[in-house]
Design a protein around this motif. Structure first.
Motif, PDB file in Angstrom:
ATOM      1  N   TYR A 124       1.744   3.104  -8.488  1.00  0.00           N
ATOM      2  CA  TYR A 124       1.881   1.951  -7.596  1.00  0.00           C
ATOM      3  C   TYR A 124       1.864   2.478  -6.050  1.00  0.00           C
ATOM      4  O   TYR A 124       2.485   3.259  -5.702  1.00  0.00           O
ATOM      5  N   PRO A 125       1.131   1.376  -5.309  1.00  0.00           N
ATOM      6  CA  PRO A 125       0.604   1.821  -4.048  1.00  0.00           C
ATOM      7  C   PRO A 125       1.950   1.911  -3.420  1.00  0.00           C
ATOM      8  O   PRO A 125       3.066   1.336  -3.316  1.00  0.00           O
ATOM      9  N   THR A 126       1.786   2.833  -2.191  1.00  0.00           N
ATOM     10  CA  THR A 126       3.087   2.979  -1.149  1.00  0.00           C
ATOM     11  C   THR A 126       2.847   1.694  -0.275  1.00  0.00           C
ATOM     12  O   THR A 126       1.973   0.970  -0.290  1.00  0.00           O
ATOM     13  N   MET A 127       3.871   1.556   0.505  1.00  0.00           N
ATOM     14  CA  MET A 127       3.673   0.541   1.545  1.00  0.00           C
ATOM     15  C   MET A 127       2.437   0.649   2.364  1.00  0.00           C
ATOM     16  O   MET A 127       2.027  -0.408   2.913  1.00  0.00           O
ATOM     17  N   ASP A 128       2.160   1.761   2.988  1.00  0.00           N
ATOM     18  CA  ASP A 128       0.896   2.056   3.717  1.00  0.00           C
ATOM     19  C   ASP A 128      -0.350   1.699   2.844  1.00  0.00           C
ATOM     20  O   ASP A 128      -1.204   1.237   3.321  1.00  0.00           O
TER      21      ASP A 128
END
Length: 464
Positions: A124-128
């Motif tokens: 899953y992508p990070t917040m950035d």
């Protein structure tokens, strides 16, 4: 069949004299809302798109005319674009506002309604990285600059995107935005929630935490029906595994590294800068994120940001949509965007759009023009009075120089015939008279001694 009620003789007498209301026999059979499909109509009004990015596909819903200025929305934990923004953007004030804008509702990976479970090997992508995905959205639709509208986790993502790409964001409206990394208490609670969502699904503990996250404490006392609707959504409309991944990314967020002090200030972080675009920072007075928004406000430039706390609510979008819509409308008007000043029903020719600045300058120009005209009329009046007084004074002086007898008569009798004739410009011989030349210049005097009448304090003698 129920029996008729009995009354005493006095009650019967009073009832017999009272007029019968024709509305007494009307039975309420149904209730029809003014906007019956307010919440569900956003699904029909939006064009659904799936956008490929370097971290997987994301869901984007387009609402409005794509040729208009763009507003990009991002939702909070446990919600999607429909459950987070459907009620607000179908509010009557916002419906008129959307005639001038196009809204792009972005949903985080795997959070849309009926989304399949993401693969186990999916990272899953990070917040950035979630913020960087917005570049693909802007590139795909050819958007050079957008207005950000985010809530909770979505507000944090939009703030990251604006910090990294200040030239692509014209303004930001952020609700319950957190600018710091997660604390120990938040990290502990959310870690357990993510674990339960993966292993046991949507448990009661997870639902309680999500309700606290959105509504604060004791939400049933404020709006019982709204609380029940969101509880049902968390139980039935959310994919637990996908939500666990989103929560895990949110609690592992890093600090936004924003600072009000400019770079280079002693003691400040080297890379710390603040957001350069206008920001309106909003929270509810009952929200558990009030202190986070205060911290965020302390990191913003006070010259282009404002902080607003709306009373009697925690989930501002649902509990106080009128106040939020008015604040957002005024915020856009302050940035130069044209927004409706009246509803379409109030104008037979449709809605008329103006900005406050255009109205102000139009009124200002009209007032300036009226003041200039008034000053010109006053100047012309003063000029005519001065010329009239000068004519009378010059006529008396010139008529007295004609002869000594006339002079004596003028001194002894101010109402002599010569003076009267001189004042009227009549007579012959050495009597004074008024003439004009081809240019319209006034002259007063005798044949041998003329005086040009000007705007100077004293007349100018000229040679004959």
């Amino acid at each position: 069949m129920p029996s008729a009620p009995t009354h005493t003789a006095e009650e019967a007498h009073l009832l017999g004299t009272m007029p019968v209301d024709p509305m007494d026999d009307i039975e309420l059979r149904s209730v029809q809302l003014q906007f019956p499909n307010a919440r569900g109509s956003i699904l029909e009004a939006c064009e659904q798109r799936r956008m490929p990015t370097d971290k997987g596909d994301i869901h984007v819903a387009i609402q409005g005319d794509t040729s208009k200025p763009a507003i990009v929305t991002y939702h909070d934990l446990g919600l999607n674009y429909a459950t987070s923004f459907a009620g607000f953007f179908n509010y009557p004030v916002m419906r008129g506002l959307l005639e001038n804008f196009c809204v792009y509702h972005v949903t985080a990976p795997g959070q849309e309604e009926g989304a399949p479970t993401l693969p186990e090997d999916y990272v899953y992508p990070t917040m950035d990285e979630l913020a960087a995905q917005l570049l693909f959205v802007l590139s795909h639709f050819g958007l050079k600059s957008v207005i950000g509208f985010g809530v909770g986790a979505g507000a944090n993502i939009l703030a990251r995107f604006a910090h990294a790409n200040p030239d692509k964001v014209g303004a930001l409206c952020l609700i319950n935005c957190v600018s710091t990394q997660s604390g120990w208490i938040e990290w502990g609670y959310q870690s357990f929630n993510a674990r339960f969502l993966r292993t046991k699904g949507m448990t009661q503990g997870v639902i309680d935490y999500l309700m606290w996250h959105h509504f604060g404490r004791n939400p049933e006392e404020r709006n019982h029906d709204l609380v029940q609707m969101y509880k049902q959504h968390f139980e039935r409309g959310v994919n637990p595994t996908n939500l666990a991944m989103f929560i895990n990314a949110y609690i592992h967020r890093n600090d936004l590294h924003l600072a009000r002090t400019p770079p280079g200030t002693p003691g400040a972080e080297t890379a710390a800068t603040t957001l350069k675009m206008p920001v309106i920072n909003i929270t509810g007075s009952l929200s558990p994120h009030v202190e986070d928004t205060v911290t965020f406000n302390g990191r913003l430039d006070p010259t282009n940001s404002s902080w607003m706390k709306i009373s009697d609510c925690a989930m501002v979008l649902e509990e106080q949509p009128a106040k939020l819509a008015e604040a957002f409308r005024l915020f856009l008007q302050g940035e130069g965007y044209a927004t409706p000043l009246s509803t379409p029903a109030s104008s037979p020719c449709g809605t008329k759009y103006h900005t406050y600045s255009s109205i102000f300058f139009a009124n200002f120009r009209e007032q300036q023009l009226q003041a200039a005209q008034e000053r010109e009329r006053e100047r012309q009046l003063q000029l005519s009075l001065r010329i009239g007084n000068r004519l009378r004074e010059t006529a008396i002086n010139c008529s007295g120089s004609g002869s000594s007898n006339s002079n004596n008569n003028a001194n002894n009798d101010p109402t002599s015939e010569d003076d009267l004739d001189a004042e009227n410009g009549n007579g012959n011989g050495n009597r004074a008279y008024v003439t004009t030349d081809t240019s319209g210049t006034l002259y007063f005097g005798t044949q041998s001694n003329k005086i040009r009448i000007t705007e100077n304090p004293l007349p100018e003698p000229i040679s004959s």
